[in-house]
Motif scaffolding. Structure first.
Motif, mmCIF file in Angstrom:
data_model
loop_
_atom_site.group_PDB
_atom_site.id
_atom_site.type_symbol
_atom_site.label_atom_id
_atom_site.label_comp_id
_atom_site.label_asym_id
_atom_site.label_seq_id
_atom_site.Cartn_x
_atom_site.Cartn_y
_atom_site.Cartn_z
ATOM 1 N N MET A 24 0.821 -1.196 0.000
ATOM 2 C CA MET A 24 0.000 0.000 0.000
ATOM 3 C C MET A 24 0.866 1.261 0.000
ATOM 4 S SD MET A 24 -3.092 1.039 2.635
ATOM 5 C CE MET A 24 -3.996 -0.452 2.250
ATOM 6 N N ALA A 25 1.990 1.196 0.739
ATOM 7 C CA ALA A 25 2.904 2.347 0.758
ATOM 8 C C ALA A 25 3.502 2.576 -0.623
ATOM 9 C CB ALA A 25 4.002 2.120 1.791
ATOM 10 N N ASP A 26 3.839 1.498 -1.334
ATOM 11 C CA ASP A 26 4.378 1.614 -2.696
ATOM 12 C C ASP A 26 3.362 2.271 -3.624
ATOM 13 O OD1 ASP A 26 6.671 0.406 -1.856
ATOM 14 O OD2 ASP A 26 6.080 -1.600 -2.508
ATOM 15 N N VAL A 27 2.104 1.878 -3.509
ATOM 16 C CA VAL A 27 1.048 2.466 -4.346
ATOM 17 C C VAL A 27 0.905 3.948 -4.029
ATOM 18 C CG1 VAL A 27 -1.431 2.468 -4.838
ATOM 19 C CG2 VAL A 27 -0.209 0.294 -4.612
ATOM 20 N N ALA A 28 0.943 4.289 -2.745
ATOM 21 C CA ALA A 28 0.797 5.690 -2.338
ATOM 22 C C ALA A 28 1.923 6.541 -2.920
ATOM 23 C CB ALA A 28 0.784 5.777 -0.811
ATOM 24 N N ARG A 29 3.167 6.018 -2.881
ATOM 25 C CA ARG A 29 4.291 6.780 -3.425
ATOM 26 C C ARG A 29 4.141 6.972 -4.932
ATOM 27 N NH1 ARG A 29 7.282 3.947 0.547
ATOM 28 N NH2 ARG A 29 7.616 2.196 -0.911
ATOM 29 N N LEU A 30 3.785 5.912 -5.643
ATOM 30 C CA LEU A 30 3.667 6.011 -7.094
ATOM 31 C C LEU A 30 2.523 6.943 -7.505
ATOM 32 C CD1 LEU A 30 4.615 5.082 -9.885
ATOM 33 C CD2 LEU A 30 3.056 3.128 -9.683
ATOM 34 N N ALA A 31 1.431 6.915 -6.766
ATOM 35 C CA ALA A 31 0.268 7.736 -7.108
ATOM 36 C C ALA A 31 0.392 9.157 -6.563
ATOM 37 C CB ALA A 31 -1.005 7.081 -6.581
ATOM 38 N N GLY A 32 1.333 9.368 -5.652
ATOM 39 C CA GLY A 32 1.482 10.694 -5.061
ATOM 40 C C GLY A 32 0.374 11.052 -4.104
ATOM 41 N N VAL A 33 -0.119 10.049 -3.374
ATOM 42 C CA VAL A 33 -1.193 10.296 -2.403
ATOM 43 C C VAL A 33 -0.791 9.644 -1.079
ATOM 44 C CG1 VAL A 33 -2.967 10.362 -4.207
ATOM 45 C CG2 VAL A 33 -2.444 8.192 -3.063
ATOM 46 N N SER A 34 -1.649 9.796 -0.096
ATOM 47 C CA SER A 34 -1.373 9.185 1.210
ATOM 48 C C SER A 34 -1.822 7.725 1.214
ATOM 49 C CB SER A 34 -2.125 9.949 2.311
ATOM 50 O OG SER A 34 -3.530 9.757 2.167
ATOM 51 N N ALA A 35 -1.284 6.965 2.160
ATOM 52 C CA ALA A 35 -1.697 5.565 2.321
ATOM 53 C C ALA A 35 -3.177 5.485 2.695
ATOM 54 C CB ALA A 35 -0.836 4.881 3.388
ATOM 55 N N GLN A 36 -3.653 6.491 3.422
ATOM 56 C CA GLN A 36 -5.072 6.502 3.797
ATOM 57 C C GLN A 36 -5.957 6.603 2.563
ATOM 58 O OE1 GLN A 36 -6.258 9.790 6.272
ATOM 59 N NE2 GLN A 36 -8.189 8.821 6.849
ATOM 60 N N THR A 37 -5.528 7.416 1.578
ATOM 61 C CA THR A 37 -6.306 7.536 0.337
ATOM 62 C C THR A 37 -6.316 6.215 -0.418
ATOM 63 O OG1 THR A 37 -5.795 9.899 0.156
ATOM 64 C CG2 THR A 37 -6.471 8.755 -1.865
ATOM 65 N N VAL A 38 -5.162 5.532 -0.452
ATOM 66 C CA VAL A 38 -5.106 4.217 -1.095
ATOM 67 C C VAL A 38 -6.080 3.262 -0.407
ATOM 68 C CG1 VAL A 38 -3.667 2.214 -1.612
ATOM 69 C CG2 VAL A 38 -2.727 4.524 -1.826
ATOM 70 N N SER A 39 -6.130 3.288 0.918
ATOM 71 C CA SER A 39 -7.038 2.428 1.668
ATOM 72 C C SER A 39 -8.496 2.736 1.333
ATOM 73 C CB SER A 39 -6.799 2.596 3.171
ATOM 74 O OG SER A 39 -7.723 1.836 3.915
ATOM 75 N N ARG A 40 -8.814 4.029 1.212
ATOM 76 C CA ARG A 40 -10.195 4.408 0.903
ATOM 77 C C ARG A 40 -10.594 3.938 -0.490
ATOM 78 N NH1 ARG A 40 -12.148 8.801 4.099
ATOM 79 N NH2 ARG A 40 -13.066 9.875 2.317
ATOM 80 N N VAL A 41 -9.677 4.061 -1.437
ATOM 81 C CA VAL A 41 -9.971 3.592 -2.798
ATOM 82 C C VAL A 41 -10.121 2.071 -2.802
ATOM 83 C CG1 VAL A 41 -9.067 3.363 -5.140
ATOM 84 C CG2 VAL A 41 -8.851 5.545 -3.916
ATOM 85 N N SER A 42 -9.221 1.384 -2.109
ATOM 86 C CA SER A 42 -9.251 -0.072 -2.056
ATOM 87 C C SER A 42 -10.538 -0.602 -1.455
ATOM 88 C CB SER A 42 -8.061 -0.575 -1.246
ATOM 89 O OG SER A 42 -8.074 -1.979 -1.153
ATOM 90 N N ASN A 43 -11.078 0.141 -0.490
ATOM 91 C CA ASN A 43 -12.307 -0.276 0.182
ATOM 92 C C ASN A 43 -13.566 0.242 -0.489
ATOM 93 O OD1 ASN A 43 -11.174 -1.808 2.364
ATOM 94 N ND2 ASN A 43 -10.482 0.126 3.268
ATOM 95 N N GLY A 44 -13.408 0.955 -1.612
ATOM 96 C CA GLY A 44 -14.580 1.460 -2.333
ATOM 97 C C GLY A 44 -15.273 2.613 -1.647
ATOM 98 N N HIS A 45 -14.552 3.377 -0.858
ATOM 99 C CA HIS A 45 -15.146 4.507 -0.148
ATOM 100 C C HIS A 45 -15.585 5.580 -1.149
ATOM 101 C CE1 HIS A 45 -15.681 7.812 2.677
ATOM 102 N NE2 HIS A 45 -15.630 6.922 3.663
ATOM 103 N N PRO A 46 -16.801 6.125 -1.002
ATOM 104 C CA PRO A 46 -17.297 7.081 -1.991
ATOM 105 C C PRO A 46 -16.644 8.467 -1.923
ATOM 106 C CG PRO A 46 -18.875 6.836 -0.198
ATOM 107 C CD PRO A 46 -17.811 5.822 0.042
ATOM 108 N N GLY A 47 -16.027 8.805 -0.806
ATOM 109 C CA GLY A 47 -15.528 10.172 -0.633
ATOM 110 C C GLY A 47 -14.146 10.411 -1.208
ATOM 111 N N VAL A 48 -13.895 9.960 -2.445
ATOM 112 C CA VAL A 48 -12.605 10.175 -3.107
ATOM 113 C C VAL A 48 -12.879 10.804 -4.469
ATOM 114 C CG1 VAL A 48 -10.503 9.097 -4.000
ATOM 115 C CG2 VAL A 48 -11.587 8.172 -1.935
#
Length: 338
Positions: free
Chosen positions: A1-25
């Motif tokens: 998840m940290a690798d994805v966050a670095r490549l996407a330029g976002v926080s690990a929390q944002t990666v978690s929200r996307v992974s979990n299908g959270h609507p607030g992204v």
């Protein structure tokens, strides 16, 4: 998840929200994260998720047979309904319908981490097995006799059998013979009891039932005997496979269907319309049964309740060319449905 966050330029929390299908992204951010996941081959750790959430998003299915139409089509419907809800299915067929096998199946599925159970077998096995149901697991049984002890879903076996008998009597037949299923099958018992009751209610003679084992071969053997009964003009077979064997035996003995004998089956298997003649039968809505079994498990998981009670899914009479008034067409030429 940290690798994805670095490549996407976002926080690990944002990666978690996307992974979990959270609507607030924001959609652009979501796409950026998904692209990074794809590039890195990232897959969420389902085991870690399960531990964190306390759920495995898996339904265990225990069934006593993979050789009968009802079991296989119910299993197919459960798997399809579970997938629509985002759940996987873990299947554990019983090697033999014994108490030890049932106990062992629940133990093994509990070790495999499932949230709830669908049991596709007759409830007397479940009752006598003193099953160690895992704490918090929910159970729904595909047998209406289970309704007093468990949540249960089943086809209206008795209603379908009554419709079959009443259809034949309405055509003018004096009585209806019955090719029953195995004596140890609750579904067969309910169909046979409803057949007998429907004849008694109509004031008709109840012929001695013949018994098969759900196979076309057993239907053929019974058909050879029924072909020698001069007063037999109508037969209700407890399933379509036995009806198929019955049709063959009657044909070989020179008894026309429906000219000499009308035949009704039960299940409406996909091939029923291609029998010769096309088979009048009772259609079971296996898709609805599977949907209600899965919904029953999930509703109980979400509410935390374990209320018992049975839900019956209606059947439908499908009229084809294997039934006619006594002395009707010498070969099935009509086909319809209702």
């Amino acid at each position: 998840m940290a690798d994805v966050a670095r490549l996407a330029g976002v926080s690990a929390q944002t990666v978690s929200r996307v992974s979990n299908g959270h609507p607030g992204v924001v959609e652009a951010t979501r796409r950026q994260v998904l692209d990074a996941m794809q590039e890195l081959g990232y897959r969420p750790n389902s085991a870690a998720r399960a531990l964190k959430r306390g759920e495995f998003r898996t339904i265990g299915v225990i069934l006593s047979s993979l050789s009968t139409t009802g079991s296989v089509r119910t299993l197919e419907a459960v798997a399809a309904s579970a997938a629509q809800e985002g759940y996987a299915v873990t299947l554990l067929p019983l090697a033999a319908p014994t108490r030890d096998e049932v106990r062992g199946a629940f133990t093994r599925l509990g070790e495999l981490a499932v949230d709830g159970f669908v049991v596709i077998m007759e409830v007397h096995l479940l009752d006598t097995a003193t099953v160690p149901i895992p704490p918090g697991a929910q159970v729904v049984v595909a047998d209406s006799e289970a309704g007093g002890r468990y949540a249960a879903v089943d086809t209206d076996q008795a209603g379908g059998a009554r419709d079959a008998v009443r259809h034949l009597l309405a055509l003018g037949h004096g009585t209806v013979w019955h090719l029953a299923g195995p004596a140890d099958s609750f579904a067969a018992q309910r169909r046979a009891t409803a057949w007998r009751d429907a004849l008694a209610e109509a004031g008709r003679r109840v012929p001695p039932p013949l018994r098969g084992d759900w196979t076309a071969e057993s239907g053929y053997r019974a058909g050879l005997r029924l072909a020698e009964e001069p007063g037999c003009t109508a037969v209700f077979a407890a399933n379509d496979q036995m009806a198929l064997g019955l049709l063959r035996a009657l044909h070989e003995r020179g008894r026309s269907v429906p000219g000499d004998v009308s035949v009704v089956g039960f299940d409406d298997i996909p091939e029923a319309a291609s029998f010769l003649p096309p088979l009048t039968t009772i259609r079971q809505d296996f898709a609805r049964v599977g949907q209600l079994l899965v919904r029953g498990v999930l509703d109980r998981l979400r509410s935390g309740t374990s209320e018992a009670g049975a839900t019956l899914v209606p059947t439908r009479l499908v009229v084809r060319a294997s039934t006619a008034p006594p002395g009707g067409p010498r070969a099935g030429g009509r086909q319809g449905g209702r």
